[in-house]
Design a protein around this motif. Structure first.
Motif, short mmCIF file in Angstrom:
data_model
loop_
_atom_site.label_atom_id
_atom_site.label_comp_id
_atom_site.label_asym_id
_atom_site.label_seq_id
_atom_site.Cartn_x
_atom_site.Cartn_y
_atom_site.Cartn_z
N LEU A 145 -10.24 5.03 -3.41
CA LEU A 145 -10.72 6.04 -2.48
C LEU A 145 -10.09 5.94 -1.10
O LEU A 145 -10.06 6.92 -0.35
N ALA A 146 -9.58 4.77 -0.71
CA ALA A 146 -9.09 4.61 0.66
C ALA A 146 -7.89 3.67 0.71
O ALA A 146 -7.81 2.82 1.60
N TYR A 147 -6.95 3.83 -0.19
CA TYR A 147 -5.82 2.90 -0.23
C TYR A 147 -5.03 2.89 1.07
O TYR A 147 -4.75 1.83 1.63
N ASP A 148 -4.65 4.06 1.57
CA ASP A 148 -3.82 4.12 2.76
C ASP A 148 -4.49 3.43 3.95
O ASP A 148 -3.85 2.69 4.71
N GLU A 149 -5.78 3.68 4.12
CA GLU A 149 -6.52 3.08 5.24
C GLU A 149 -6.54 1.56 5.13
O GLU A 149 -6.27 0.85 6.12
N LEU A 150 -6.87 1.05 3.95
CA LEU A 150 -6.99 -0.39 3.78
C LEU A 150 -5.63 -1.08 3.85
O LEU A 150 -5.51 -2.17 4.42
N ALA A 151 -4.62 -0.44 3.31
CA ALA A 151 -3.28 -1.03 3.39
C ALA A 151 -2.83 -1.12 4.84
O ALA A 151 -2.24 -2.13 5.26
N THR A 251 -2.04 1.86 -8.84
CA THR A 251 -0.65 1.52 -9.13
C THR A 251 0.30 2.53 -8.49
O THR A 251 1.33 2.15 -7.90
N ALA A 252 -0.02 3.79 -8.61
CA ALA A 252 0.85 4.83 -8.06
C ALA A 252 0.98 4.69 -6.55
O ALA A 252 2.08 4.83 -5.99
N ASN A 253 -0.12 4.42 -5.86
CA ASN A 253 -0.08 4.31 -4.41
C ASN A 253 0.60 3.02 -3.94
O ASN A 253 1.39 3.03 -2.99
N SER A 254 0.29 1.90 -4.61
CA SER A 254 0.81 0.62 -4.14
C SER A 254 2.25 0.36 -4.59
O SER A 254 3.05 -0.19 -3.82
N VAL A 255 2.58 0.74 -5.80
CA VAL A 255 3.90 0.44 -6.35
C VAL A 255 4.88 1.60 -6.15
O VAL A 255 6.04 1.39 -5.80
N ALA A 258 3.02 6.79 -3.92
CA ALA A 258 2.72 8.18 -4.26
C ALA A 258 1.84 8.90 -3.26
O ALA A 258 1.85 10.11 -3.18
N ARG A 259 1.01 8.16 -2.49
CA ARG A 259 0.08 8.76 -1.54
C ARG A 259 -0.79 9.82 -2.22
O ARG A 259 -0.91 10.95 -1.76
N ALA A 260 -1.39 9.45 -3.33
CA ALA A 260 -2.18 10.37 -4.15
C ALA A 260 -3.67 10.05 -4.04
O ALA A 260 -4.06 8.96 -3.62
#
Length: 373
Positions: A145-151, A251-255, A258-260
């Motif tokens: 739900l919040a990959y970009d923020e946490l990364a 996986t798509a966002n981190s590897v 994808a920013r999905a």
């Protein structure tokens, strides 16, 4: 306020303090693994991993000096509430309360997945990272739900050539347990263009479909996965495809960068797969698998999850009923595949330990600084 941990943990033979949120199958498995491997970890890696807090629904156990892992795992096995443990029990304490009291070096997140707001895991991760506490996750919700923020709040938000003092975020356990999907993608495909990623990421769906091939009914096979601790009491996240979608999205966002979001994943579960369809696929030299796919499309990736028939010689069609697997297709490295045998939740617990050790190793390298020229 949570104690500021921006100086990081300790390395060498000194102590790293861990706080675990969630004492279900994966969390309890981590505690048992640490109990059994503690002496080896000290001797082999020179690290003393001390659990100073564990939170579950209804309360927590906290001891800044380190909880007795034998007593803790015994209590969990017997169904004794952690809040009832003499001297260390905290009745009514939440995971956030335990985190504030512990001020650990590393927060371990293994709370149940929430599809709506990611809580309580998301709030815990935000609080931990904001205070400089490193985070290891088995809980998929916060990242989905919040990959970009946490990364951005962690070391993942800095370029490789721009190290800073942000805390570390690791989450290999969120994608198919011990299967090194994220680690393999980030390390071994660094600098590569990944054209297509295929995975069998949900053990429950894989087991059910393989059982159906031998004539076992859908309900009977599903009940067996619940009995073995692979599926939850409510297996809808598994069989309706959402668990695999979360893993594909992470996986798509981190590897893949994808920013999905979840809305970008096409999701189909396995409830509609009949034994006739399974039988027909076999007669055609194929096998229906619960497939997760990220495929290059223009400047981005098309993401989908659902049952698909693959040729019998495909790496994912050859998987054991208790295996999960991944296949990477890239422009230069044409194909790399990996599989892991995971009949029980313990491999996910082992992946959490793997991530803790990676944080300690990375922290040690950061402290050493760049090599003199």
């Amino acid at each position: 306020m949570i104690g500021d941990r921006r100086t990081g943990g300790v390395v060498g033979g000194e102590r790293w303090r861990l706080c675990l949120a969630g004492a279900g199958n994966v969390g309890a498995g981590f505690l048992a693994l640490l109990r059994d491997r503690h002496a080896d970890l000290v001797g082999r890696y020179g690290v003393d991993l001390s659990v100073v807090g564990v939170a579950e629904l209804g309360g927590a156990a906290v001891d800044p000096a380190g909880l007795d892992l034998a007593h803790l795992t015994s209590a969990l096995a017997d169904g004794t509430p952690l809040a009832a443990l003499p001297g260390v029990g905290r009745p009514g304490a939440s995971a956030a309360d335990a985190l504030r009291e512990c001020a650990p070096d590393v927060l371990l997140g293994a709370t149940p997945v929430d599809l709506t707001d990611g809580e309580p895991g998301l709030g815990l991760v935000r609080a931990a990272l904001a205070s400089g506490t490193h985070v290891v996750l088995a809980d998929k919700g916060p990242l989905a739900l919040a990959y970009d923020e946490l990364a951005a709040a962690s070391d993942l938000g800095a370029g490789w050539a721009e190290p800073d003092d942000r805390p570390y975020l690791r989450f290999s356990a969120t994608v198919a347990g011990a299967l090194p999907v994220v680690n393999l993608g980030l390390r071994d495909f660094a600098g590569e263009e990944i054209l297509r990623l295929e995975g069998v990421f949900n053990g429950t769906s894989q087991y059910v479909l393989r059982a159906m091939e031998s004539g076992t009914g859908f309900g009977e096979a599903l009940a067996d996965t619940q009995r073995r601790g692979i599926a939850e009491a409510d297996p809808s996240l598994d069989v309706d495809g959402h668990d695999a979608a979360f893993k594909l999205l992470i996986t798509a966002n981190s590897v893949l960068g994808a920013r999905a979001g979840l809305a970008d994943v096409e999701i189909t579960g396995i409830r509609g797969v009949t034994q006739d369809a399974v039988r027909a696929a076999g007669e055609a030299g194929e096998r229906i698998v619960p497939l997760a796919v990220a495929e290059r499309s223009g400047d981005g990736y098309r993401l989908r999850v659902g049952p698909e028939a693959l040729p019998a010689d495909h790496p994912l069609a050859r998987l054991h009923p208790d295996e999960m697997g991944v296949v990477f297709h890239a422009s230069q490295v044409r194909r790399i595949s990996a599989a892991s045998l995971e009949p029980h939740p313990e491999p996910a617990s082992a992946a959490m330990l793997r991530d803790v050790l990676d944080i300690i190793r990375t922290q040690a390298k950061r402290r050493e600084g760049p090599c003199p020229s």
